[in-house]
Design a protein around this motif. Structure first.
Motif: not given
Length: 140
Positions: A102-113
């Protein structure tokens, strides 16, 4: 009565807290580059931090890359598969959801965790089976 039954689970842990983390499994194939994994929380208070780093609980991610504690790429995250490693807590996963969010969870992907930011890591099959069982138990 149902609030009293739910309260201890939310304070002390989640429905997934009794399930083994795949990072502790002797099979290195469970946590390798290319695999789909699902981060889950052990306690509700872990949720904000997981959201902050982009490892949303219950979302299926593909592991794109894995880095050991020295920042070197590795294919597996299980310490027993990397003799030079002393702990998997300092491993980092590069993750990307396998489907649009959903739009509110989108972010630049990938993430480094960092591995230690993910309380528990499951396979999709484990997560789906446990979710189905949990839904069936709450529907009764």
């Amino acid at each position: 009565e149902s609030q009293q039954q739910q309260k201890p689970m939310m304070e002390g842990g989640s429905f997934f807290s009794f399930v083994n983390d795949i990072r502790n499994d002797p099979d290195p194939e469970l946590t390798r580059v290319g695999k789909v994994v699902v981060p889950v929380l052990n306690k509700l208070k872990q949720r904000p931090r997981m959201f902050e780093v982009g490892a949303y609980p219950g979302v299926e991610y593909r592991i794109l890359r894995i880095f050991d504690e020295e920042g070197k790429e590795t294919f597996y995250s299980a310490p027993q598969q990397s003799p030079q490693s002393t702990t998997a807590d300092n491993y980092e996963y590069e993750l990307k959801p396998i489907y649009p969010l959903v739009n509110q969870l989108e972010r630049p992907w990938p993430v480094r965790v960092k591995s230690k930011e993910i309380p528990k890591l499951l396979t999709s099959a484990q997560y789906n089976i446990l979710s189905a069982v949990g839904s069936a138990l709450t529907a009764v």
